[in-house]
Write an enzyme that holds these catalytic residues in place. Structure first.
Site, PDB file in Angstrom:
ATOM      1  N   ASN A 162       1.013  -1.126  -0.059  1.00 16.01           N
ATOM      2  CA  ASN A 162      -0.107  -0.117   0.026  1.00 16.01           C
ATOM      3  C   ASN A 162       0.797   1.339  -0.008  1.00 16.01           C
ATOM      4  O   ASN A 162       1.192   1.820   0.986  1.00 16.01           O
ATOM      5  CB  ASN A 162      -0.955  -0.039   1.292  1.00 16.01           C
ATOM      6  CG  ASN A 162      -1.982  -1.116   0.885  1.00 16.01           C
ATOM      7  OD1 ASN A 162      -3.013  -1.090   0.303  1.00 16.01           O
ATOM      8  ND2 ASN A 162      -1.689  -2.187   1.826  1.00 16.01           N
ATOM      9  N   GLU A 163       1.391   1.689  -1.055  1.00 15.30           N
ATOM     10  CA  GLU A 163       2.152   2.747  -1.231  1.00 15.30           C
ATOM     11  C   GLU A 163       1.411   3.994  -0.967  1.00 15.30           C
ATOM     12  O   GLU A 163       0.214   4.182  -0.901  1.00 15.30           O
ATOM     13  CB  GLU A 163       2.639   2.625  -2.761  1.00 15.30           C
ATOM     14  CG  GLU A 163       3.179   1.632  -3.255  1.00 15.30           C
ATOM     15  CD  GLU A 163       4.629   1.406  -2.936  1.00 15.30           C
ATOM     16  OE1 GLU A 163       4.896   1.937  -1.615  1.00 15.30           O
ATOM     17  OE2 GLU A 163       5.545   0.731  -3.345  1.00 15.30           O
TER      18      GLU A 163
END
Ligand code: F6R
Length: 656
Positions: A162-163
């Site tokens: 989850n950038e």
């Protein structure tokens, strides 16, 4: 159930926290909580659902779980697992796949039922990705939800993949990897071109849905992002910060990863040191004074009582009597780190009025000349990180040997190798019987598409780097017979195994025993994206532990100096030795770095920072010189800095 020594939270920290001196103890505690949960569930006849991570962080957790299985009969028969993520597209039997990682580190060594292990699939066709992700969420729900989710944290602050920008409500989905994440992974994939651009990952909500979440972080390269996750506002730019909203989340850190938290960097901002069980000892005093000098942008000796008061450092001036007294303490500590004679001086040439040789404390201080062993993880770390000091030690008459710990073959691009093979092919020097093979090699390398997998090619790439190291050492005046190429076996193993063993330690121990150094220089630069420096430091720690155990007589005279290199510099307050360089020495160091031609402008592992190694080196050492000057110390062209350890103390420390 928790066996964690939780720290009392201060007003900067927004989540529960457990900090251990070293990552091994921390990992053991995490494994301990998992094992306790598995056993408790088994006693109740229930399943236990674990959310698992990959990467370097959980390796030691899995090693401990495997040990518990083998030695303490921990059974995984009731365990179901869901992994966070998988690269996309990537087949599960590729060495870099997370399925393969899990098999290597856990699945193949315990009694987990294969049908109960789940990872997103890197091989589903694109048009089925959404359905596959929805099915993954459904499978988690059907298993009763995740009991305990373990996480690492990426340098972008990501959990799973989850950038930055991933919303709080995100579920399992296809994502695009952040450039920094891709660069961190490039080492495993043999370069940027072969590194996937996408991944399938559980979302932030999928993670927060777990009943218990433990985020682990080891090492100083995680310290800044850990601080943002724990002390910053909750925000989607650092997705780990969402854990602050979870009712049962815990951050488990080693001391290095906790190093940027306010409680460690600037504890005086929290309250009185005495209340925190701390004291104004020399180190703390120096740290506060350096902090103040930088805050006020004033040289140390110009700091006034008002400056101290305004910054909330009344405590410090009270402890030392006045700002004047405190200033002197900080100033002299920094001044005493500086020496142009890092190995000490030839007593036969001593003149009255010579400046003292300060930072050498060991019994070997008077020994001249010294046996100096420089440990260089990759073939270029020596000149990149301490090239100027290396030249000085040689010029000042010490017996300097350099040991290159790994071959560095993985960082030679096919293009660079092609140039050399093509030269040999066309030179007419090659054995005619080999010409067919050379042609085939050149043809295979010219497209630079195939990852460098053949052992023979890797061996030759290692040889290319070896000759670059020999050429660089010549610039520094170190002859070939003073170079040792250890080719530590851990580096040659499967890319993500990241484990070293007895053979690695034995190779270094044998060299230490044979050479019996007075001074050992080693890379304490743990920010390297591929983790090799950290492993090399662990190998050294174990080798020194063996020497300590065997009461090796040379050890009592030895000193260990850690350098940092292309990725980080020591914080000013941790520097014990500062070697100033003249402009000529800076140029000579640059010439030595240039000998590493395959690493110039096409290095595979430059990381986020695109400057070449020589530029980083020069910027770093020049900035350090400016920082010294800003404190009111002499103005030098450049400085190389080191932190000192007594070898036995280092061998026993778990700080790395
Ligand atoms: C791995 C994962 C990632 C890693 C993170 C840290 O499954 O989801 O979030 O936990 O990139 O990686 P390491 O531990 O290699 O520093």
């Amino acid at each position: 159930m928790s066996n964690f020594p939780l720290l009392e939270r201060n007003h900067h920290e927004h989540g529960p926290l457990a900090v251990f001196p070293g990552s091994l103890e921390a990992a053991r505690s995490v494994a301990g909580e998992m094992a306790a949960l598995i056993r408790a569930r088994a006693r109740e006849g229930r399943a236990c659902v674990l959310g698992l991570a990959t990467g370097s962080t959980p390796v030691s957790v899995y090693a401990e779980l495997v040990r518990l299985h083998r030695e303490e009969s921990l059974s995984f028969a009731n365990v179901t697992t869901f992994n966070l993520d998988e690269y996309y597209p990537l087949s599960p039997d590729q060495p870099q796949s997370y399925r393969r990682f899990m098999r290597t580190h856990l699945f193949d060594h315990v009694d987990l039922h294969p049908a109960r292990t789940h990872l997103p699939s890197g091989t589903v066709p694109k048009h089925e990705v959404d359905a596959h992700c929805a099915a993954y969420e459904e499978a988690i729900r059907a298993a009763g939800g995740i009991d305990l989710q373990s996480l690492g944290i990426g340098r972008t602050g990501h959990i799973g993949f989850n950038e930055p920008g991933s919303p709080r409500h995100s579920l399992t989905r296809l994502v695009t990897l952040d450039p920094l994440t891709r660069r961190d992974a490039a080492g495993d994939f043999g370069g940027d071109a072969a590194t996937p651009r996408h991944a399938l990952t559980m979302g932030v909500r999928s993670i927060l849905n777990a009943r218990r979440v433990i985020l682990m972080a080891w090492g100083q390269h995680k310290a800044d992002i850990v601080r943002q996750a724990i002390e910053g506002e909750v925000n989607s730019q650092v997705t780990a910060s969402f854990l602050q909203e979870h009712a049962n989340a815990l951050f488990v850190l080693d001391a290095a990863a906790a190093g940027s938290l306010t409680r460690h960097r600037t504890p005086w901002l929290i309250g009185s040191l005495a209340d925190q069980g701390l004291a104004w000892n020399e180190r703390m005093t120096r740290r506060a004074i350096l902090w103040l000098s930088q805050l006020k942008q004033k040289p140390i000796l110009k700091l006034t009582d008002d400056d101290y008061n305004e910054a909330g450092l009344q405590d410090l001036t009270r402890a030392h009597g006045s700002a004047y007294e405190a200033n002197l303490i900080g100033f002299y500590q920094m001044q005493h780190t500086i020496t142009g004679w890092p190995g000490g001086r030839d007593p036969a040439r001593a003149k009255p009025g010579d400046a003292p040789v300060r930072p050498l404390h060991a019994p070997s201080a008077a020994v001249y000349p010294k046996r100096v062993l420089v440990l260089s993880p990759h073939p270029d770390d020596d000149v990149i990180s301490m090239g100027g000091t290396l030249c000085r030690l040689v010029d000042q008459g010490h017996a300097v040997h350099i040991a290159y710990e790994v071959s560095g073959a993985g960082a030679v691009s096919n293009e660079a190798a092609w140039r050399l093979f093509a030269f040999v092919r066309d030179s007419g020097l090659a054995n005619p019987a080999e010409s067919g093979r050379l042609d085939a090699f050149c043809a295979g390398l010219s497209g630079d598409t195939a990852p460098p997998t053949s052992p023979e090619l890797l061996r030759w790439k290692g040889l290319i780097r070896r000759h670059e190291a020999i050429a660089a050492a010549r610039v520094c005046g170190v002859a070939e017979h003073q170079l040792h190429f250890l080719d530590l076996p851990f580096y040659e193993a499967e890319p993500r195994s990241r484990r070293y063993g007895r053979a690695d330690v034995a190779a270094l121990s044998a060299l230490l025993e044979k050479f019996q150094p007075h001074l050992i220089y080693a890379a304490g630069d743990l920010d390297d994206p591929h983790g090799t420096h950290r492993l090399c430091l662990h190998v050294l720690r174990d080798a020194l532990a063996l020497a300590t155990e065997a009461r090796a007589p040379w050890l009592t005279e030895a000193e260990l100096w850690l350098y940092r290199g292309a990725w980080a510099e020591w914080p000013l307050d941790e520097i014990d030795l500062a070697v100033p360089l003249s402009p000529q020495e800076v140029l000579r160091r640059r010439r030595a770095i240039f000998r590493h031609e395959t690493q110039k402008d096409q290095a595979l592992f430059l990381g986020e920072d695109r400057r070449e190694f020589w530029q980083r080196t020069e910027d770093r050492s020049r900035r350090l010189a400016q920082a010294y000057n800003g404190l009111g110390l002499a103005e030098y062209e450049a400085i190389e800095a080191f932190k000192r350890y007594a070898p036995a103390e280092f061998a026993a420390s778990s700080a790395f």
